[in-house]
Design an enzyme around this catalytic site. Structure first.
Site, mmCIF file in Angstrom:
data_model
loop_
_atom_site.group_PDB
_atom_site.id
_atom_site.type_symbol
_atom_site.label_atom_id
_atom_site.label_comp_id
_atom_site.label_asym_id
_atom_site.label_seq_id
_atom_site.Cartn_x
_atom_site.Cartn_y
_atom_site.Cartn_z
ATOM 1 N N GLN A 41 4.378 -14.826 -2.545
ATOM 2 C CA GLN A 41 5.241 -15.744 -1.798
ATOM 3 C C GLN A 41 6.643 -15.166 -1.598
ATOM 4 O OE1 GLN A 41 4.078 -18.560 -0.492
ATOM 5 N NE2 GLN A 41 2.097 -18.541 -1.517
ATOM 6 N N ASP A 90 4.267 -11.198 -9.255
ATOM 7 C CA ASP A 90 3.396 -11.736 -8.214
ATOM 8 C C ASP A 90 4.281 -11.982 -6.994
ATOM 9 O OD1 ASP A 90 1.936 -13.260 -6.489
ATOM 10 O OD2 ASP A 90 1.424 -14.836 -7.925
ATOM 11 N N LYS A 140 -0.638 -13.380 4.031
ATOM 12 C CA LYS A 140 0.498 -14.304 3.951
ATOM 13 C C LYS A 140 1.724 -13.719 4.639
ATOM 14 C CE LYS A 140 -0.477 -16.948 -0.303
ATOM 15 N NZ LYS A 140 -1.905 -17.040 -0.260
ATOM 16 N N HIS A 177 0.925 -19.232 -10.099
ATOM 17 C CA HIS A 177 -0.339 -19.502 -9.407
ATOM 18 C C HIS A 177 -1.455 -19.104 -10.380
ATOM 19 C CE1 HIS A 177 -3.588 -18.742 -6.489
ATOM 20 N NE2 HIS A 177 -2.871 -19.350 -5.568
ATOM 21 N N CYS A 236 -3.514 -24.407 -6.553
ATOM 22 C CA CYS A 236 -3.875 -23.347 -7.505
ATOM 23 C C CYS A 236 -2.800 -23.169 -8.571
ATOM 24 C CB CYS A 236 -4.137 -22.015 -6.804
ATOM 25 S SG CYS A 236 -5.519 -22.062 -5.681
#
Lengths: 426, 118
Positions: free
Chosen positions: A218, A215, A241, A120, A384
């Site tokens: 997700q 990261d 999220k 991302h 993104c």
């Protein structure tokens, strides 16, 4: 896991969109919130609200205790220590914090930072900017057509405005100059699950001192993450999220690293002692939390984590895996009929519930707009992740993302309505 | 199906003034980087007013229809009138209902035209 029982906890899922039941397939952008999260925050504002830490009165003590409890909840959720959990606004801020503090101090001319094409922009741009500034090399692990990280392949080199970028397979990019691997746990576009431990291990064979930032935006919402097993030094994720409110996110870092890092921002509550000519910094995690934090957001995130724990992260992963497999099978039928193209690896074991596709001859924005007219919320664009999306030779993609409250019926409905899209433009 | 008004679908399927212009007085490419849409605009000018507009590009139904409609509406306009037309004029031209997420698609060609005339 009883999905109907879960759905009943989410008030927004009872909404109608243009006369249809809402089919929410954009949890990759932000998740919906269960009643308990909304109520916990409401109750806090109605009954407990005060600024934390400084007050000696009852309300401030209550607020402080609630924030401490939420931090302990989040820490336990990822297997971390209390003082290693830093509250920030979102995953982007968490990654920027590391780039501006650890990165500024530790990345030197001639060093290399490794990312992947899956990233991302929030885990790509901070490193692109830092490498350019420091004269370091940015290395991008290429992605195969299936959406997996490439083991070995052709190496391409680019240079612009003082930044050198090297693109290639994992083996092609590893040497002893690597200071950081910044990698997503799960791709927000293709859903690819990255084996972080394996990748980090390969890099550390040649560059033993390299640090690893994951990261987790997700990943943490969708599967059990234990930082002791992850193979990371830093983990970034966003509250919104994972059923929590917007405006709150988490940076986890290994204590010995966080302790050595300079503050990111200066101000209230992050100091030990201040004089006219100098200051010393507070202990972790306060050192990185200048100013009044998003108190209600932290408490809301705590409630969200409690909810996820109650459902069970392994059950959530199983549910999403099953849904993803079902969606890939249904969409493959449309693909066979020449109606759509589906991107990413087809094995649900190797991917999360992000499913990108394009409808033949229809721009992704138009496809998403038509789906909206049936009450289906999907995202369209570059998500993104422009370097990734455009590498598939398309300007943009439609993306459906799944979460614990989605059902097979919703996926069936999506597949039926995708068939309607070309008719609008025929 | 009310997602797209008939007029938008018509302009999308049969774009007006689509194609290249040999020796234009003004020309420019405008892109929407967030979705990869791109429009190239060619203008013939007369006394500070648009005499003829041609355009090329790829994009969604909204950006394509907007470019097509604009290529008719813009003829005869000068810089001030184009500025006066505004994003509001574009939305009105497209039938009055554009959701905020699509405004960039809708105004792609208009933004290009404004830049050309300035």
């Amino acid at each position: 896991m009883d999905v109907n029982k879960i759905r009943a906890d989410f008030p927004i899922l009872r909404r109608k969109i243009k006369g249809n039941d809402l089919v929410y397939l954009d949890s990759g952008a932000t998740s919906q919130k269960p009643e308990i999260v909304i109520e916990t925050m409401n109750k806090f504002y109605r009954e407990n609200n005060a600024n934390i830490y400084r007050g000696v009165y009852e309300l401030s003590a209550e607020s402080t205790r609630m924030v401490d409890e939420a931090r302990a909840t989040v820490a336990a959720f990822i297997g971390a220590e209390f003082t290693e959990v830093v509250f920030v606004r979102n995953a982007s801020e968490a990654i920027n914090l590391v780039a501006y503090t650890w990165g500024e101090e530790n990345i030197k001319k001639g060093d290399a930072i490794v990312v992947t094409r899956l990233e991302h922009h929030s885990n790509f741009l901070p490193w692109q900017v830092l490498c350019r500034k420091k004269g370091a090399e940015l290395r991008v692990i290429e992605v195969t057509k299936e959406g997996l990280l490439m083991e070995e392949g052709e190496v391409k080199e680019f240079e612009k405005d003082g930044l050198k970028v090297k693109v290639g397979g994992i083996k092609d990019l590893i040497d002893d100059r690597i200071k950081l691997l910044a990698v997503t746990g799960v791709s927000n576009v293709l859903g690819t699950i990255v084996n972080v431990k394996d990748l980090a291990g390969k890099i550390k064979q040649k560059s033993p001192g390299a640090k690893v930032l994951v990261d987790g935006a997700q990943m943490v919402p969708h599967m059990k993450v234990d930082i002791k097993k992850l193979g990371a030094d830093f983990l970034a994720f966003s509250g919104h999220k994972m059923l929590g409110p917007t405006g709150i996110g988490v940076l986890w870092g290994k204590k010995e690293l966080l302790e050595k890092m300079k503050p990111f921002m200066y101000g209230g509550e992050m100091i030990n002692e201040v004089t006219l000519t100098g200051a010393s910094w507070a202990e972790l995690p306060s050192k990185f939390e200048a100013g009044t934090p998003d108190i209600a957001g932290i408490i809301g995130l705590g409630a969200a984590v409690d909810y996820l724990k109650d459902v069970g992260m392994d059950d959530i992963r199983e549910h999403e895996k099953e849904l993803t497999g079902y969606a890939l099978t249904k969409l493959a039928e449309l693909e066979k009929a020449g109606l759509i193209t589906v991107y990413g690896v087809r094995d649900p074991e190797r991917r999360g519930g992000a499913i990108p596709f394009n409808v033949e001859g229809v721009h992704p924005h138009d496809a998403a707009q038509v789906l909206d007219s049936f009450g289906i919320a999907v995202r369209s664009g570059q998500h993104c992740a422009a370097p990734l999306v455009t590498s598939f030779g398309v300007p943009a993609m439609v993306r459906a993302t799944l979460y614990l409250y989605n059902t097979k019926e919703e996926i069936g409905y999506l597949t039926e309505k995708i068939k309607e899209i070309p008719k609008v433009f025929a | 199906m009310s997602t797209y008004k008939e007029e938008i679908i018509d302009h999308y399927k049969n774009p007006r003034n689509f194609g290249e212009m040999k020796d234009p007085d003004l020309s420019l490419t405008e892109a929407n980087t967030s979705c990869g849409d791109m429009v190239k605009i060619f203008l013939k000018m007369k006394d500070g007013r648009i005499a003829k507009m041609k355009w090329q590009g790829v994009g969604c139904a909204i950006s394509t229809a907007a470019a097509s409609m604009l290529s008719e509406v813009a003829v005869g306009m000068n810089r001030d009138e184009m500025e006066e037309f505004g994003d509001k004029g574009v939305v009105k031209m497209l039938g009055g209902e554009i959701n905020p997420g699509r405004l960039k698609c809708a105004t792609l060609a208009y933004v290009g035209l404004l830049k050309l005339l300035k």
